[in-house]
Design an enzyme around this catalytic site. Structure first.
Site, PDB file in Angstrom:
ATOM      1  CB  ALA A   1     138.750  57.025 -14.119  1.00 62.17           C
TER       2      ALA A   1
ATOM      3  N   GLY B   1     135.972  56.977 -18.492  1.00 60.67           N
ATOM      4  CA  GLY B   1     135.309  58.104 -17.831  1.00 60.67           C
ATOM      5  C   GLY B   1     135.141  59.308 -18.748  1.00 60.67           C
TER       6      GLY B   1
ATOM      7  CD  GLU C   1     132.051  55.655 -17.643  1.00 61.80           C
ATOM      8  OE1 GLU C   1     133.183  56.014 -17.235  1.00 61.80           O
ATOM      9  OE2 GLU C   1     131.448  54.681 -17.177  1.00 61.80           O
TER      10      GLU C   1
ATOM     11  CD  GLU D   1     135.672  51.874 -18.766  1.00 62.73           C
ATOM     12  OE1 GLU D   1     135.395  51.320 -19.856  1.00 62.73           O
ATOM     13  OE2 GLU D   1     135.309  53.013 -18.479  1.00 62.73           O
TER      14      GLU D   1
HETATM   15  N1  CAA Z   1     144.936  57.764 -16.513  1.00 57.86           N
HETATM   16  C1  CAA Z   1     146.140  58.209 -16.176  1.00 57.86           C
HETATM   17  N2  CAA Z   1     147.082  58.555 -17.080  1.00 57.86           N
HETATM   18  C2  CAA Z   1     146.765  58.450 -18.366  1.00 57.86           C
HETATM   19  C3  CAA Z   1     145.517  57.975 -18.799  1.00 57.86           C
HETATM   20  C4  CAA Z   1     144.566  57.635 -17.805  1.00 57.86           C
HETATM   21  N3  CAA Z   1     143.312  57.235 -18.102  1.00 57.86           N
HETATM   22  N4  CAA Z   1     145.496  57.956 -20.146  1.00 57.86           N
HETATM   23  C5  CAA Z   1     146.697  58.389 -20.544  1.00 57.86           C
HETATM   24  N5  CAA Z   1     147.470  58.696 -19.480  1.00 57.86           N
HETATM   25  C6  CAA Z   1     148.848  59.187 -19.470  1.00 57.86           C
HETATM   26  C7  CAA Z   1     149.844  58.119 -19.889  1.00 57.86           C
HETATM   27  O1  CAA Z   1     150.147  57.282 -18.789  1.00 57.86           O
HETATM   28  C8  CAA Z   1     150.985  58.951 -20.359  1.00 57.86           C
HETATM   29  O2  CAA Z   1     151.697  59.428 -19.232  1.00 57.86           O
HETATM   30  P1  CAA Z   1     153.316  59.447 -19.266  1.00 57.86           P
HETATM   31  O3  CAA Z   1     153.657  60.410 -20.360  1.00 57.86           O
HETATM   32  O4  CAA Z   1     153.663  59.960 -17.900  1.00 57.86           O
HETATM   33  O5  CAA Z   1     153.770  58.062 -19.553  1.00 57.86           O
HETATM   34  C9  CAA Z   1     150.303  60.159 -20.986  1.00 57.86           C
HETATM   35  O6  CAA Z   1     148.994  60.197 -20.462  1.00 57.86           O
HETATM   36  C10 CAA Z   1     150.210  60.068 -22.494  1.00 57.86           C
HETATM   37  O7  CAA Z   1     149.584  58.839 -22.813  1.00 57.86           O
HETATM   38  P2  CAA Z   1     150.197  57.787 -23.861  1.00 57.86           P
HETATM   39  O8  CAA Z   1     151.665  57.922 -23.922  1.00 57.86           O
HETATM   40  O9  CAA Z   1     149.632  56.455 -23.528  1.00 57.86           O
HETATM   41  O10 CAA Z   1     149.562  58.373 -25.211  1.00 57.86           O
HETATM   42  P3  CAA Z   1     149.259  57.553 -26.549  1.00 57.86           P
HETATM   43  O11 CAA Z   1     148.902  58.586 -27.569  1.00 57.86           O
HETATM   44  O12 CAA Z   1     150.337  56.583 -26.855  1.00 57.86           O
HETATM   45  O13 CAA Z   1     147.945  56.682 -26.206  1.00 57.86           O
HETATM   46  C11 CAA Z   1     145.729  56.352 -25.313  1.00 57.86           C
HETATM   47  C12 CAA Z   1     146.734  57.337 -25.974  1.00 57.86           C
HETATM   48  C13 CAA Z   1     145.328  55.291 -26.324  1.00 57.86           C
HETATM   49  C14 CAA Z   1     144.510  57.183 -24.944  1.00 57.86           C
HETATM   50  C15 CAA Z   1     146.379  55.692 -24.074  1.00 57.86           C
HETATM   51  O14 CAA Z   1     146.937  56.711 -23.270  1.00 57.86           O
HETATM   52  C16 CAA Z   1     145.428  54.908 -23.237  1.00 57.86           C
HETATM   53  O15 CAA Z   1     145.070  53.791 -23.593  1.00 57.86           O
HETATM   54  N6  CAA Z   1     144.987  55.483 -22.081  1.00 57.86           N
HETATM   55  C17 CAA Z   1     144.143  54.809 -21.155  1.00 57.86           C
HETATM   56  C18 CAA Z   1     142.709  54.805 -21.634  1.00 57.86           C
HETATM   57  C19 CAA Z   1     141.830  54.028 -20.661  1.00 57.86           C
HETATM   58  O16 CAA Z   1     142.027  52.870 -20.397  1.00 57.86           O
HETATM   59  N7  CAA Z   1     140.781  54.722 -20.134  1.00 57.86           N
HETATM   60  C20 CAA Z   1     139.872  54.118 -19.203  1.00 57.86           C
HETATM   61  C21 CAA Z   1     140.323  54.355 -17.789  1.00 57.86           C
HETATM   62  S1  CAA Z   1     139.379  53.437 -16.615  1.00 57.86           S
HETATM   63  C22 CAA Z   1     137.957  54.318 -16.420  1.00 57.86           C
HETATM   64  O17 CAA Z   1     137.741  55.365 -17.004  1.00 57.86           O
HETATM   65  C23 CAA Z   1     136.991  53.716 -15.442  1.00 57.86           C
HETATM   66  C24 CAA Z   1     135.692  54.392 -15.360  1.00 57.86           C
HETATM   67  O18 CAA Z   1     134.795  54.179 -16.147  1.00 57.86           O
HETATM   68  C25 CAA Z   1     135.421  55.295 -14.276  1.00 57.86           C
END
Ligand code: CAA
Length: 259
Positions: free
Chosen positions: A65, A110, A113, A133
């Site tokens: 998400a 998400g 999911e 999460e």
């Molecule tokens: N939401 C919003 N933006 C996101 C994102 C997310 N879930 N995942 C990545 N991005 C964005 C980053 O903020 C970044 O943006 P900027 O370039 O503007 O800084 C861009 O995408 C590229 O990401 P990274 O620079 O972080 O890329 P990376 O290769 O270094 O890392 C990753 C990749 C490990 C996937 C890392 O991006 C990450 O940990 N992302 C978050 C994953 C996460 O926590 N997902 C769960 C979300 S909560 C959820 O989903 C709740 C639910 O069940 C409904």
């Protein structure tokens, strides 16, 4: 229909949806959820295609998400957001045609999911799955606590959700989260091959089997078997069932019409 965050292409009776918010690793913002929901609702009765493939542009399938939107939520909004995500995953799960997730990269939160709501998960060797999460102080909100436990068992689901750790494609396959693993460059070809193979079968039989499997998993075995019996009987009302059996006995290929 015009979409901003997804690309939809129809190829040989297969609808290919590409998640296309590459700058945010295809994270599911409200708009993207609404676009996916709209696609599935709009095509609910559309028989011009028989299978759907969902994949992602760039290095992610869907990285979860959208955290920038999640950070703006209060309790009321979080409940509504979760409801919309759950509604989408249920829509996909109940869509009357098979939906294949071609998981090309990160399928996190998400995104995992979304993949779990699909009928079959094909993974590229580059795919990574996880429910991270807890790293954000949250829990899965689009069905992760429920579908992951059903797919991989309660112990492994708890391990993945409590630690927030990612697993690679081969480990995902080992635990039952991914169904097949392919080299990255073969993923879409393999997904298309599978979709076309499914398309060559009797569509009502495939849809009925999907419904029986899904409904059966929600109830006890006796009730599930009752669904199967009703599905089996009902399918005899289709021309395709008559054609399929007749073709076998006449030693020729069946020509299914979806009727
Ligand atoms: N939401 C919003 N933006 C996101 C994102 C997310 N879930 N995942 C990545 N991005 C964005 C980053 O903020 C970044 O943006 P900027 O370039 O503007 O800084 C861009 O995408 C590229 O990401 P990274 O620079 O972080 O890329 P990376 O290769 O270094 O890392 C990753 C990749 C490990 C996937 C890392 O991006 C990450 O940990 N992302 C978050 C994953 C996460 O926590 N997902 C769960 C979300 S909560 C959820 O989903 C709740 C639910 O069940 C409904």
């Amino acid at each position: 229909m015009e979409y901003k965050n997804i690309i939809v292409k129809f190829e040989e009776r297969v609808a290919v949806i590409t998640m296309n918010r590459e700058k945010a690793l295809n994270a599911l913002n409200d708009e993207t959820i609404a676009e996916l929901q709209s696609f599935f609702r709009h095509h609910w009765l559309d028989d011009s295609f028989g299978c759907v493939i969902i994949t992602g542009a760039g290095k992610a399938f869907v990285a979860g998400a959208d955290i920038s939107e999640l950070a703006q939520c209060d309790i009321k909004k979080a409940l509504k957001k979760s409801m919309l995500g759950i509604y989408l995953t249920k829509t996909i799960e109940n869509f009357p045609k098979p939906v294949i997730a071609a998981v090309n990269g990160f399928a996190l939160g998400g995104g995992c999911e979304l993949a779990m709501a699909c009928d079959i998960r094909l993974a590229s060797e580059k795919a990574k799955f996880g429910q991270p999460e807890v790293n954000l102080g949250l829990i899965p909100g689009y069905g992760g606590t429920q579908r992951l436990a059903r797919l991989v068992g309660r112990g492994k689901a708890k391990q993945l959700i409590f630690t927030g750790e990612m697993v690679d494609a081969n480990e995902a396959k080992r635990i039952g989260l991914a169904d097949e693993v392919y080299p990255a460059e073969e993923l879409m070809t393999k997904a298309m091959e599978m979709a076309k193979l499914i398309n060559s079968k009797a569509p009502i039989a495939v849809a009925t089997a999907k419904e029986c499997i899904n409904r059966g998993l929600d109830v006890n075995l006796s009730a599930g078997l009752e669904f199967e019996k009703m599905g089996f009987g009902t399918i005899y009302g289709t021309e395709d069932a008559m054609e399929g059996m007749k073709a076998f006995l006449e030693k020729r290929g069946a020509e299914f019409k979806g009727k």
